[in-house]
Write an enzyme that holds these catalytic residues in place. Sequence first.
Site, short mmCIF file in Angstrom:
data_model
loop_
_atom_site.label_atom_id
_atom_site.label_comp_id
_atom_site.label_asym_id
_atom_site.label_seq_id
_atom_site.Cartn_x
_atom_site.Cartn_y
_atom_site.Cartn_z
N GLU A 165 0.60 -0.95 -0.15
CA GLU A 165 -0.22 -0.09 0.10
C GLU A 165 1.03 0.80 -0.54
O GLU A 165 1.80 2.03 0.88
CB GLU A 165 -0.94 0.31 1.26
CG GLU A 165 -1.85 1.55 1.60
CD GLU A 165 -2.84 1.28 2.67
OE1 GLU A 165 -2.60 0.81 3.56
OE2 GLU A 165 -3.60 1.89 2.60
N GLU A 182 3.65 10.00 7.21
CA GLU A 182 3.03 8.97 7.54
C GLU A 182 4.70 7.58 7.52
O GLU A 182 5.26 6.84 8.30
CB GLU A 182 2.08 7.87 7.79
CG GLU A 182 0.56 8.39 7.76
CD GLU A 182 -0.26 8.27 8.09
OE1 GLU A 182 -0.01 6.32 8.16
OE2 GLU A 182 -1.51 8.85 8.17
N ASP A 204 -5.25 3.26 -1.94
CA ASP A 204 -5.63 3.84 -1.15
C ASP A 204 -5.82 5.03 -1.67
O ASP A 204 -4.79 6.12 -1.14
CB ASP A 204 -5.25 3.75 0.31
CG ASP A 204 -6.15 5.03 1.36
OD1 ASP A 204 -6.67 5.21 1.12
OD2 ASP A 204 -5.68 4.86 3.01
N HIS A 249 -4.59 8.84 0.92
CA HIS A 249 -2.53 8.86 0.55
C HIS A 249 -2.78 9.40 -1.27
O HIS A 249 -1.97 10.04 -1.57
CB HIS A 249 -2.34 7.41 0.21
CG HIS A 249 -2.28 7.07 2.09
ND1 HIS A 249 -1.71 7.93 3.03
CD2 HIS A 249 -2.86 6.19 2.33
CE1 HIS A 249 -2.27 7.15 4.59
NE2 HIS A 249 -2.83 5.95 3.47
N ARG A 264 -10.43 12.19 4.94
CA ARG A 264 -9.94 10.33 5.49
C ARG A 264 -11.43 10.41 6.33
O ARG A 264 -11.58 9.50 7.29
CB ARG A 264 -9.18 10.35 6.40
CG ARG A 264 -8.33 9.09 6.87
CD ARG A 264 -6.69 9.19 7.61
NE ARG A 264 -6.59 7.95 7.23
CZ ARG A 264 -4.49 7.74 7.42
NH1 ARG A 264 -4.32 8.70 7.65
NH2 ARG A 264 -4.18 6.86 6.81
N GLU A 321 -11.83 2.51 4.64
CA GLU A 321 -11.33 3.00 6.13
C GLU A 321 -10.80 4.16 6.02
O GLU A 321 -9.85 4.95 5.17
CB GLU A 321 -9.20 2.48 5.37
CG GLU A 321 -8.37 1.72 6.88
CD GLU A 321 -6.89 2.00 6.01
OE1 GLU A 321 -6.94 0.49 6.81
OE2 GLU A 321 -6.91 2.60 6.18
#
Lengths: 264, 264
Positions: B149, B155, B182, B185, B214, B243
Site C-alpha cells: 500500500e 506517515e 487508498d 494517500h 479521510r 478505511e
Amino acid sequence: MAISPAPADFAPLLFAGEWEGALEAAVELGYDAIEMSVRDPSDPVVVACDQGVRTHDLKLSAIATGQSFYSDGWSLTTDDPEVRKLLDARMFRMVDLAAPWEALVVIGGVRGVLEGSERDRQEQYHRAVESVQRYAEYASTLGVSVVVEPINRYETNYLNTIEQALDFAAEVGLPNVGILADTFHMNIEEADLACSLRMTGKRLRHTQFTDSNRLAAGQGHIDFGELGQVLREIDYEGYLSTETLPLPDSKTSAQQAIEHFASL
Amino acid sequence: MAISPAPADFAPLLFAGEWEGALEAAVELGYDAIEMSVRDPSDPVVVACDQGVRTHDLKLSAIATGQSFYSDGWSLTTDDPEVRKLLDARMFRMVDLAAPWEALVVIGGVRGVLEGSERDRQEQYHRAVESVQRYAEYASTLGVSVVVEPINRYETNYLNTIEQALDFAAEVGLPNVGILADTFHMNIEEADLACSLRMTGKRLRHTQFTDSNRLAAGQGHIDFGELGQVLREIDYEGYLSTETLPLPDSKTSAQQAIEHFASL
C-alpha cells in the site's frame, strides 16, 4: 515566492540559505515580491536579505514565523512566562521588519500544538488567541496585518481548516487579523476547496497556490483555474504566492509556479 | 470496511475494540466483507472476530498489519535478528489467518521508515524487499496474495506513490504480490489520481475509496465517479473498501461509504 534567508528546519522553502540567488531568480522570473521565513529577525542574514530585497527593486510580501516553534520550541500556547517574553519580543521584531513594506506577519507553525487534557487544551488555545491579540495590537500601530494560516492535521492539531481559522480570527476580534490560504493544506482538509476559499471573503489577505503534492502549481491535481475564479469573485487584492518543496530544484519550482500563474 | 477487533494505536479504523458491533453493522448496511487490522493474530479477540465473520455470513477481505510497527516498533527494515524472527512468525500467522478466506495480507505501516545514511537506507529497503519475498513465498503455498500500500509522506518516507509501490513489487518479483490503492494517500501523493490508478492495471488487488479528508467517500472532494470508471476500464475484480476515521461515528461513516459506493 517563499524563501528562507538562513538554512531552516522546515522543508517547503526555496533557496534556503541562498538568499542572493533567490533574489536574482525572483527578478529574472518576474516575481514582484518574496516572502521570508524567519527564525530570528535580528540575524544578520535576515537583515542583509531585507536590504537585498530593496536593492533588487522587489517587495517583501509576508514574513513566516514557524521556525520559532520548529527550531526553538517556542509557541503561542506556552504557559512559561520566560518563553512568552522571548517569543513576544521576537514577534514584535517581526512586525517591525514587516512595517516598512506593509508586509504580513504569518501565524503558521508558531501556533504549536495542543496537548494534555481537554481543559489544558482550552487554556492553550486561549493563550494562542491572546498572543495573536498582543501581536496584532502592536502591528496595528504600524499599519501591519497578521494572517492565520490553516495547516493540515499532520503538522498541527488545531486550526486545520479555513473555518477553524476564521473562528480563531473572530475570537481575536481585531480588524488587522486575516487569513492565509495555502492550497496544499486545503487539499487535505477542505471538503470543497472553492467553497472554502469563497468563505474567507474579505478576511483573505494572502494566498499560496501550492499544488496537492507540495510542488509548484500545475504539478499536481488542484484546479487553480477554478480557485483563481473564486479570487476574482471575492475581489481578492493580495499576493498570489508559491510555497513549495525545492523540487526538482528551487529555481525550476519558482519558474513552474509563475508560468502556471500567468496561464490562469 | 476496515475495522480493528482490538483497541489500536492507529486512528483511521472503525469500531476499534467493538468487533461485535462492527459485524452487526456490516450485515445491516449490506457489506460483503470486512478487513481486520491485526496486531497479534493469536490475540483471542482476533480469533473470536474471525469466527464471528463466519457466523455473520460475511467474508474477510484483507488483513492490515501496521500495528506491529505502530505498537511494537517491528518493521520490515530491521537488522535485528530477534525482531526479524518475531515479525516473520507473526506475519506467517497473518497469512494463516488469511488463507481460509483467500484474504489479502497488507504491507502498509509495517514497512516502517528508512533512517540514517543513504547506504543504510538502501540496506533497509533491500531488507524490506526480502521480507516481503519471504512472506509472499509462504503465502503462495496457501493461495494467499500480499499487497503493498502506498502511504503518504507524513506517515512514512518510502513507497509513497503508486509508481514506487509498483517498482517495489517488481523487485519482490513474485506473482502473488500486488498493490492496494487508498485514495486518501493518493490525493496527497499522485499528480493525477485516475492516471495512477490506471497504471496499476493487473497489479491492483485491493482498493480503499477513502475521501480526501479521510472521511467516507462523498464527504471530501475526490471524484470517485471518475475512479470507478478507471476500475471498470482495467477490469478490476477486487473489493471496494472503506478505511476511514470513525467520524462522525463508526456506523455513520460505514453507512455514508456504502451509500456512496451504491451511487457510483
